[in-house]
Design a protein around this motif. Structure first.
Motif, PDB file in Angstrom:
ATOM      1  N   LEU A   1     -20.146  47.388  45.303  1.00 42.35           N
ATOM      2  CA  LEU A   1     -19.669  47.124  43.905  1.00 42.35           C
ATOM      3  C   LEU A   1     -18.859  48.699  43.614  1.00 42.35           C
ATOM      4  N   TRP A   2     -19.380  49.597  43.653  1.00 45.41           N
ATOM      5  CA  TRP A   2     -18.912  50.604  42.768  1.00 45.41           C
ATOM      6  C   TRP A   2     -17.771  50.989  43.828  1.00 45.41           C
ATOM      7  N   GLN A   3     -16.544  50.603  43.077  1.00 44.15           N
ATOM      8  CA  GLN A   3     -15.212  50.690  43.151  1.00 44.15           C
ATOM      9  C   GLN A   3     -14.326  51.192  42.885  1.00 44.15           C
ATOM     10  N   ILE A   4     -13.245  51.451  42.884  1.00 40.44           N
ATOM     11  CA  ILE A   4     -12.516  52.314  41.345  1.00 40.44           C
ATOM     12  C   ILE A   4     -11.930  50.987  41.128  1.00 40.44           C
ATOM     13  N   GLY A   5     -12.188  51.282  39.508  1.00 44.76           N
ATOM     14  CA  GLY A   5     -11.034  50.369  38.754  1.00 44.76           C
ATOM     15  C   GLY A   5     -12.974  49.254  38.435  1.00 44.76           C
ATOM     16  N   GLU A   6     -13.391  49.581  38.604  1.00 46.58           N
ATOM     17  CA  GLU A   6     -14.690  48.087  38.466  1.00 46.58           C
ATOM     18  C   GLU A   6     -15.553  49.378  37.358  1.00 46.58           C
ATOM     19  N   VAL A   7     -15.843  48.089  36.660  1.00 44.91           N
ATOM     20  CA  VAL A   7     -16.200  48.648  35.058  1.00 44.91           C
ATOM     21  C   VAL A   7     -17.968  49.274  35.018  1.00 44.91           C
ATOM     22  N   VAL A   8     -18.553  50.473  34.675  1.00 46.89           N
ATOM     23  CA  VAL A   8     -19.660  50.238  34.463  1.00 46.89           C
ATOM     24  C   VAL A   8     -20.422  50.172  32.808  1.00 46.89           C
ATOM     25  N   ASN A   9     -21.775  50.025  33.004  1.00 48.90           N
ATOM     26  CA  ASN A   9     -22.388  50.395  31.501  1.00 48.90           C
ATOM     27  C   ASN A   9     -22.980  51.859  31.913  1.00 48.90           C
ATOM     28  N   ILE A  10     -23.044  52.661  30.575  1.00 45.93           N
ATOM     29  CA  ILE A  10     -23.280  53.601  29.787  1.00 45.93           C
ATOM     30  C   ILE A  10     -24.495  53.360  29.465  1.00 45.93           C
ATOM     31  N   GLU A  11     -26.113  54.013  29.622  1.00 48.16           N
ATOM     32  CA  GLU A  11     -26.920  54.589  28.782  1.00 48.16           C
ATOM     33  C   GLU A  11     -27.036  56.023  28.823  1.00 48.16           C
ATOM     34  N   TYR A  12     -26.529  56.865  27.676  1.00 40.46           N
ATOM     35  CA  TYR A  12     -26.962  58.076  27.638  1.00 40.46           C
ATOM     36  C   TYR A  12     -28.532  58.058  27.963  1.00 40.46           C
ATOM     37  N   ASP A  13     -29.123  59.774  27.351  1.00 38.61           N
ATOM     38  CA  ASP A  13     -30.136  59.812  27.824  1.00 38.61           C
ATOM     39  C   ASP A  13     -31.053  60.077  26.719  1.00 38.61           C
ATOM     40  N   THR A  14     -31.870  58.998  27.208  1.00 33.55           N
ATOM     41  CA  THR A  14     -32.655  58.808  25.429  1.00 33.55           C
ATOM     42  C   THR A  14     -33.063  60.261  24.134  1.00 33.55           C
ATOM     43  N   ILE A  15     -33.439  60.737  25.650  1.00 32.04           N
ATOM     44  CA  ILE A  15     -34.251  62.281  24.594  1.00 32.04           C
ATOM     45  C   ILE A  15     -33.032  62.660  23.853  1.00 32.04           C
ATOM     46  N   GLY A  16     -31.425  62.756  25.018  1.00 34.43           N
ATOM     47  CA  GLY A  16     -30.689  63.412  23.995  1.00 34.43           C
ATOM     48  C   GLY A  16     -30.079  62.648  22.924  1.00 34.43           C
ATOM     49  N   LYS A  17     -30.492  61.429  22.259  1.00 38.53           N
ATOM     50  CA  LYS A  17     -30.075  60.730  21.721  1.00 38.53           C
ATOM     51  C   LYS A  17     -30.972  61.383  20.071  1.00 38.53           C
ATOM     52  N   TYR A  18     -31.963  61.521  20.839  1.00 35.96           N
ATOM     53  CA  TYR A  18     -32.867  61.055  19.436  1.00 35.96           C
ATOM     54  C   TYR A  18     -33.059  62.917  19.232  1.00 35.96           C
ATOM     55  N   ILE A  19     -32.195  63.767  20.100  1.00 36.00           N
ATOM     56  CA  ILE A  19     -32.599  65.522  19.571  1.00 36.00           C
ATOM     57  C   ILE A  19     -31.110  65.078  19.001  1.00 36.00           C
ATOM     58  N   THR A  20     -29.775  64.453  19.341  1.00 37.38           N
ATOM     59  CA  THR A  20     -28.696  64.917  18.522  1.00 37.38           C
ATOM     60  C   THR A  20     -28.796  64.288  17.354  1.00 37.38           C
ATOM     61  N   ASN A  21     -30.009  63.014  17.557  1.00 42.74           N
ATOM     62  CA  ASN A  21     -29.563  62.183  15.506  1.00 42.74           C
ATOM     63  C   ASN A  21     -30.810  63.082  14.777  1.00 42.74           C
ATOM     64  N   TYR A  22     -32.034  63.560  15.186  1.00 44.61           N
ATOM     65  CA  TYR A  22     -32.368  64.621  14.734  1.00 44.61           C
ATOM     66  C   TYR A  22     -31.361  65.900  14.162  1.00 44.61           C
ATOM     67  N   MET A  23     -30.939  66.380  15.210  1.00 48.17           N
ATOM     68  CA  MET A  23     -30.184  67.662  14.388  1.00 48.17           C
ATOM     69  C   MET A  23     -29.031  67.201  13.236  1.00 48.17           C
ATOM     70  N   LYS A  24     -28.474  66.293  13.265  1.00 51.13           N
ATOM     71  CA  LYS A  24     -27.369  65.488  12.933  1.00 51.13           C
ATOM     72  C   LYS A  24     -27.799  64.898  11.373  1.00 51.13           C
ATOM     73  N   TYR A  25     -29.238  65.072  11.528  1.00 46.04           N
ATOM     74  CA  TYR A  25     -29.974  64.405  10.263  1.00 46.04           C
ATOM     75  C   TYR A  25     -30.437  65.778   9.335  1.00 46.04           C
ATOM     76  N   ASN A  26     -30.759  67.013   9.526  1.00 44.68           N
ATOM     77  CA  ASN A  26     -31.616  67.719   9.256  1.00 44.68           C
ATOM     78  C   ASN A  26     -31.211  68.996   9.706  1.00 44.68           C
ATOM     79  N   GLN A  27     -30.015  69.306   9.705  1.00 50.19           N
ATOM     80  CA  GLN A  27     -29.343  70.929   9.309  1.00 50.19           C
ATOM     81  C   GLN A  27     -29.273  71.011   8.151  1.00 50.19           C
ATOM     82  N   LYS A  28     -29.669  72.508   8.019  1.00 45.49           N
ATOM     83  CA  LYS A  28     -29.361  72.725   6.591  1.00 45.49           C
ATOM     84  C   LYS A  28     -28.434  73.855   6.234  1.00 45.49           C
TER      85      LYS A  28
END
Length: 119
Positions: A92-119
């Motif tokens: 099914l994965w051919q050119i033009g096919e729409v696919v669902n993306i989930e970013y890495d969960t740990i990366g999301k947590y680290i990014t969120n932590y850094m966003k709200y805990n910068q001094k």
């Protein structure tokens, strides 16, 4: 749909955590097949550069994959013969096919932590 059994708390983790959430969608922009493997390039509008790294993990249509290349608006992943034979990526994965993306969960947590805990 690509489904695997969940790990039990007593099992070792081999891969990356996949929750089954859809963070964003992408479109398959290129597919190069070669001797039983494929390199798939997915264009992602508003690709978050903080959540993708070379040789890092990403989930596409429920499959945990390794990123082999990144541009400003796309990522590329390499698929081995087993993945192509046992998932929708092979047919099914051919050119033009729409696919669902989930970013890495740990990366999301680290990014969120850094966003709200910068001094």
């Amino acid at each position: 749909v690509n489904l695997e059994q969940s790990l039990m708390p007593t099992q070792l983790l081999d891969g990356h955590l996949v929750q089954g959430h859809v963070d964003i969608t992408g479109v398959i922009a290129d597919r190069v097949d070669h001797k039983g493997s494929s390199i798939i390039t997915v264009e992602i509008d508003n690709l978050d550069p903080l959540l993708v790294i070379p040789k890092g993990s990403i989930t596409i249509d429920g499959m945990s994959l390794t990123i082999i290349d990144i541009t400003d608006n796309s990522i590329a992943v390499s698929l081995v013969d087993y993945t192509l034979e046992n998932t929708i990526a092979g047919t099914l994965w051919q050119i033009g096919e729409v696919v669902n993306i989930e970013y890495d969960t740990i990366g999301k947590y680290i990014t969120n932590y850094m966003k709200y805990n910068q001094k």
